[in-house]
Scaffold this active site. Structure first.
Site, PDB file in Angstrom:
ATOM      1  N   ASP A  32       0.851  -1.141  -0.088  1.00  0.00           N
ATOM      2  CA  ASP A  32       0.137  -0.150   0.096  1.00  0.00           C
ATOM      3  C   ASP A  32       0.941   1.414   0.033  1.00  0.00           C
ATOM      4  O   ASP A  32       1.744   1.331   0.575  1.00  0.00           O
ATOM      5  CB  ASP A  32      -0.757  -0.033   1.300  1.00  0.00           C
ATOM      6  CG  ASP A  32      -1.990   0.909   1.168  1.00  0.00           C
ATOM      7  OD1 ASP A  32      -3.163   0.343   1.185  1.00  0.00           O
ATOM      8  OD2 ASP A  32      -1.926   2.092   0.983  1.00  0.00           O
ATOM      9  N   ALA A  74      -6.733  -1.622  -4.319  1.00  0.00           N
ATOM     10  CA  ALA A  74      -5.914  -0.252  -4.258  1.00  0.00           C
ATOM     11  C   ALA A  74      -6.518   0.511  -5.647  1.00  0.00           C
ATOM     12  O   ALA A  74      -5.973   0.543  -6.662  1.00  0.00           O
ATOM     13  CB  ALA A  74      -4.450  -0.749  -4.344  1.00  0.00           C
ATOM     14  N   SER A  77     -11.623   5.903  -5.808  1.00  0.00           N
ATOM     15  CA  SER A  77     -12.900   5.400  -5.713  1.00  0.00           C
ATOM     16  C   SER A  77     -14.007   6.400  -5.544  1.00  0.00           C
ATOM     17  O   SER A  77     -15.187   6.301  -5.150  1.00  0.00           O
ATOM     18  CB  SER A  77     -13.248   4.375  -4.806  1.00  0.00           C
ATOM     19  OG  SER A  77     -12.985   4.817  -3.306  1.00  0.00           O
ATOM     20  N   ASN A  92      -3.991   5.515 -12.090  1.00  0.00           N
ATOM     21  CA  ASN A  92      -3.941   4.555 -10.670  1.00  0.00           C
ATOM     22  C   ASN A  92      -4.813   3.183 -10.960  1.00  0.00           C
ATOM     23  O   ASN A  92      -3.981   2.448 -10.710  1.00  0.00           O
ATOM     24  CB  ASN A  92      -4.378   5.239  -9.437  1.00  0.00           C
ATOM     25  CG  ASN A  92      -4.151   4.547  -8.304  1.00  0.00           C
ATOM     26  OD1 ASN A  92      -3.305   4.192  -7.882  1.00  0.00           O
ATOM     27  ND2 ASN A  92      -5.510   3.644  -7.722  1.00  0.00           N
ATOM     28  N   TYR A 141     -14.701   6.525 -13.046  1.00  0.00           N
ATOM     29  CA  TYR A 141     -14.486   5.725 -11.937  1.00  0.00           C
ATOM     30  C   TYR A 141     -15.053   4.212 -12.352  1.00  0.00           C
ATOM     31  O   TYR A 141     -14.475   3.141 -12.416  1.00  0.00           O
ATOM     32  CB  TYR A 141     -15.090   5.902 -10.601  1.00  0.00           C
ATOM     33  CG  TYR A 141     -15.189   4.744  -9.460  1.00  0.00           C
ATOM     34  CD1 TYR A 141     -13.936   4.339  -8.925  1.00  0.00           C
ATOM     35  CD2 TYR A 141     -16.395   4.201  -9.175  1.00  0.00           C
ATOM     36  CE1 TYR A 141     -13.993   3.394  -8.278  1.00  0.00           C
ATOM     37  CE2 TYR A 141     -16.386   3.269  -8.365  1.00  0.00           C
ATOM     38  CZ  TYR A 141     -15.108   2.713  -7.895  1.00  0.00           C
ATOM     39  OH  TYR A 141     -15.151   1.741  -6.655  1.00  0.00           O
ATOM     40  N   LYS A 145     -13.024   0.703 -13.782  1.00  0.00           N
ATOM     41  CA  LYS A 145     -13.134  -0.893 -12.988  1.00  0.00           C
ATOM     42  C   LYS A 145     -13.640  -1.567 -14.037  1.00  0.00           C
ATOM     43  O   LYS A 145     -13.244  -2.878 -14.227  1.00  0.00           O
ATOM     44  CB  LYS A 145     -14.261  -0.525 -11.982  1.00  0.00           C
ATOM     45  CG  LYS A 145     -13.974   0.023 -10.681  1.00  0.00           C
ATOM     46  CD  LYS A 145     -12.773  -0.722  -9.924  1.00  0.00           C
ATOM     47  CE  LYS A 145     -12.278   0.050  -8.579  1.00  0.00           C
ATOM     48  NZ  LYS A 145     -11.620  -0.919  -7.783  1.00  0.00           N
ATOM     49  N   ARG A 220     -30.103   2.750  -1.553  1.00  0.00           N
ATOM     50  CA  ARG A 220     -28.909   1.741  -1.813  1.00  0.00           C
ATOM     51  C   ARG A 220     -28.883   0.553  -1.069  1.00  0.00           C
ATOM     52  O   ARG A 220     -29.564   0.236  -0.116  1.00  0.00           O
ATOM     53  CB  ARG A 220     -27.714   2.652  -1.345  1.00  0.00           C
ATOM     54  CG  ARG A 220     -27.417   3.989  -2.293  1.00  0.00           C
ATOM     55  CD  ARG A 220     -26.779   3.874  -3.381  1.00  0.00           C
ATOM     56  NE  ARG A 220     -26.717   4.769  -4.161  1.00  0.00           N
ATOM     57  CZ  ARG A 220     -27.436   5.477  -5.013  1.00  0.00           C
ATOM     58  NH1 ARG A 220     -28.815   5.136  -4.892  1.00  0.00           N
ATOM     59  NH2 ARG A 220     -27.118   6.343  -5.849  1.00  0.00           N
ATOM     60  N   ARG A 281     -27.278  15.243  -5.905  1.00  0.00           N
ATOM     61  CA  ARG A 281     -25.774  15.110  -6.446  1.00  0.00           C
ATOM     62  C   ARG A 281     -25.935  14.513  -7.927  1.00  0.00           C
ATOM     63  O   ARG A 281     -26.463  13.555  -8.212  1.00  0.00           O
ATOM     64  CB  ARG A 281     -25.252  14.158  -5.363  1.00  0.00           C
ATOM     65  CG  ARG A 281     -23.616  14.177  -5.490  1.00  0.00           C
ATOM     66  CD  ARG A 281     -23.118  13.564  -4.264  1.00  0.00           C
ATOM     67  NE  ARG A 281     -23.413  12.035  -4.320  1.00  0.00           N
ATOM     68  CZ  ARG A 281     -22.901  11.213  -3.491  1.00  0.00           C
ATOM     69  NH1 ARG A 281     -21.904  11.538  -2.752  1.00  0.00           N
ATOM     70  NH2 ARG A 281     -22.986   9.806  -3.719  1.00  0.00           N
TER      71      ARG A 281
HETATM   72  N1  UFG Z   1     -25.728  11.216   0.188  1.00  0.00           N
HETATM   73  C1  UFG Z   1     -26.431  11.927   0.854  1.00  0.00           C
HETATM   74  N2  UFG Z   1     -25.686  13.049   1.807  1.00  0.00           N
HETATM   75  C2  UFG Z   1     -24.563  12.731   1.787  1.00  0.00           C
HETATM   76  C3  UFG Z   1     -23.731  11.707   1.259  1.00  0.00           C
HETATM   77  C4  UFG Z   1     -24.315  10.982   0.533  1.00  0.00           C
HETATM   78  O1  UFG Z   1     -27.641  12.151   0.687  1.00  0.00           O
HETATM   79  O2  UFG Z   1     -23.827  13.691   2.411  1.00  0.00           O
HETATM   80  C5  UFG Z   1     -26.696  10.088  -0.426  1.00  0.00           C
HETATM   81  C6  UFG Z   1     -25.998  10.053  -1.850  1.00  0.00           C
HETATM   82  O3  UFG Z   1     -26.565  11.158  -2.847  1.00  0.00           O
HETATM   83  C7  UFG Z   1     -26.610   8.504  -2.428  1.00  0.00           C
HETATM   84  C8  UFG Z   1     -26.537   7.639  -1.088  1.00  0.00           C
HETATM   85  O4  UFG Z   1     -26.438   8.585  -0.006  1.00  0.00           O
HETATM   86  O5  UFG Z   1     -27.803   8.602  -2.590  1.00  0.00           O
HETATM   87  C9  UFG Z   1     -25.429   7.138  -0.873  1.00  0.00           C
HETATM   88  O6  UFG Z   1     -24.262   7.746  -1.102  1.00  0.00           O
HETATM   89  P1  UFG Z   1     -22.607   7.380  -0.848  1.00  0.00           P
HETATM   90  O7  UFG Z   1     -21.714   8.357  -1.310  1.00  0.00           O
HETATM   91  O8  UFG Z   1     -22.452   6.893   0.398  1.00  0.00           O
HETATM   92  O9  UFG Z   1     -22.352   6.079  -1.763  1.00  0.00           O
HETATM   93  P2  UFG Z   1     -22.794   6.017  -3.536  1.00  0.00           P
HETATM   94  O10 UFG Z   1     -23.878   5.028  -3.369  1.00  0.00           O
HETATM   95  O11 UFG Z   1     -22.690   7.225  -4.121  1.00  0.00           O
HETATM   96  O12 UFG Z   1     -21.332   5.162  -3.950  1.00  0.00           O
HETATM   97  C10 UFG Z   1     -21.030   3.778  -3.826  1.00  0.00           C
HETATM   98  C11 UFG Z   1     -19.572   3.836  -3.655  1.00  0.00           C
HETATM   99  C12 UFG Z   1     -19.074   4.003  -4.883  1.00  0.00           C
HETATM  100  C13 UFG Z   1     -19.652   3.269  -5.956  1.00  0.00           C
HETATM  101  C14 UFG Z   1     -21.222   3.724  -5.838  1.00  0.00           C
HETATM  102  C15 UFG Z   1     -21.849   2.715  -7.094  1.00  0.00           C
HETATM  103  O13 UFG Z   1     -18.964   4.436  -2.627  1.00  0.00           O
HETATM  104  O14 UFG Z   1     -17.610   3.621  -5.102  1.00  0.00           O
HETATM  105  O15 UFG Z   1     -21.763   3.124  -4.890  1.00  0.00           O
HETATM  106  O16 UFG Z   1     -21.808   1.438  -6.786  1.00  0.00           O
HETATM  107  F1  UFG Z   1     -19.284   3.746  -7.217  1.00  0.00           F
END
Ligand code: UFG
Length: 323
Positions: A32, A74, A77, A92, A141, A145, A220, A281
């Site tokens: 790492d 590694a 993301s 990377n 991203y 992958k 999610r 977002r």
């Molecule tokens: N969210 C909020 N407020 C925040 C942060 C996140 O409402 O402050 C929401 C996001 O909009 C989303 C959900 O919470 O609807 C989850 O968001 P995360 O950022 O925790 O996770 P993501 O689903 O965006 O991302 C994850 C992984 C990524 C991957 C993605 C798709 O972290 O690496 O799933 O598989 F690409």
């Protein structure tokens, strides 16, 4: 005792993998560069600080240790960052992985377990998402992958590499000991942000309340990091038994909304967490939920921490310790 090279073993998911491998009696070498990982999360094994694209260092690692298999965690993301600086991600995540695979080939190591992501699917046509769902990533991203998954398939055809790709949905939680956990800087993931808000008495943003979901916020599929690690162990055993390359989803097949996450965190922590409704977002799909029947049927994976309460409780134990 077999030796496993864990690339990215100082990161969130990698460090939980290292702990499980050590608990199961494997010897572990961690590589790492600590660009996003933390030395203090590596609970044992041999630690080598360096980049996975460093051919000389890789030759040294593969000549010093008889590596049975490589697990590759590694990667950069952050979806948003990948949109702004795509080449950082291609450098990377893709180029350095080419160097790692070349080194494996030079040293005759042919078992590989790869951390892939639900981001390879892009905007889902339907949920739950099976592995047969079309792969059309919507950000660099996810593209990186998917490129690696394709590269692994090509290497399998050309020189016998056997690779298992695990497409994680939303990794969550922490080791029940509370000794290791999620420590991103900056943090962008929902659960750690909610728990940090609980600790600080601050508010958390909800990105979008007008999605076509039951409460208007995104769904999610959260999966506990220890269950992810356990899936890698099953994949490792399968490769050891001679199985061929494959791709599996890893999720609990249940969608939890942003509001449900916040409500659960309030209950688990016993604190009030103020949520502020904000704009969507960019790039967030409304719902990402896995169909993970394939890994359950093929490798016998059975998650231990299926409930959101259990995931948030373990994450809280870690975050509360960080102060
Ligand atoms: N969210 C909020 N407020 C925040 C942060 C996140 O409402 O402050 C929401 C996001 O909009 C989303 C959900 O919470 O609807 C989850 O968001 P995360 O950022 O925790 O996770 P993501 O689903 O965006 O991302 C994850 C992984 C990524 C991957 C993605 C798709 O972290 O690496 O799933 O598989 F690409």
């Amino acid at each position: 005792m077999e030796t496993i090279l864990v690339v990215g073993g100082a990161g969130y998911i990698g460090s939980h993998m290292v702990k499980l491998l050590l608990d199961e009696g494997y010897a572990v070498v961690v590589l790492d560069d600590l660009s996003t990982g933390h030395r203090r999360l590596v609970t044992g094994g041999v630690f080598v600080q360096g980049n996975l694209g460093d051919a000389e260092l890789l030759d040294c690692v593969f000549s010093t240790h008889k590596i049975f298999a490589v697990m590759h965690f590694a990667a950069f993301s952050l979806v948003g960052e990948s949109m702004q600086v795509p080449l950082k991600y291609y450098r990377n995540n893709v180029s350095e992985t080419v160097a790692l695979l070349e080194a494996m080939q030079r040293h005759g190591v042919e078992r590989f377990i790869f951390s892939s992501t639900a981001a390879v699917y892009g905007e889902p046509e339907h949920v739950p998402i099976t592995e047969a769902h079309p792969c059309r990533p919507t950000n660099p991203y996810g593209n990186t992958k998917l490129s690696i998954e394709r590269m692994l398939a090509d290497c399998g055809r050309a020189n016998g590499l056997r690779a298992i790709c695990l497409r994680y949905f939303n990794a969550a939680g922490a080791d029940p000991s509370g000794s290791i956990g999620e420590a991103h800087d900056p943090e962008s993931h929902l659960i750690p942000l909610v728990l940090k808000a609980a600790l600080a008495g601050a508010s958390v943003k909800i990105f979008g309340t007008d999605y076509a979901t039951p409460d208007g916020t995104c769904l999610r599929d959260y999966v506990h990091v220890c269950d992810l690690a356990r899936a890698h162990l099953l994949a490792l055993e399968a490769l050891g038994d001679g199985c061929g390359s494959d791709v599996f989803n890893l999720g609990n097949s249940v969608g939890h909304s942003v509001r449900q996450v916040i409500e659960t965190a309030c209950r688990v922590t016993g604190r009030d967490i103020v949520a502020v409704a904000c704009d969507r977002r960019p790039g967030d799909p409304a719902a990402l939920v896995a169909d993970s029947d394939k890994i359950r049927a093929t490798l016998g994976w059975k998650p231990k921490y299926e409930s959101l309460d259990a995931m948030i409780d373990s994450a809280w134990r870690w975050h509360a310790r960080q102060g």
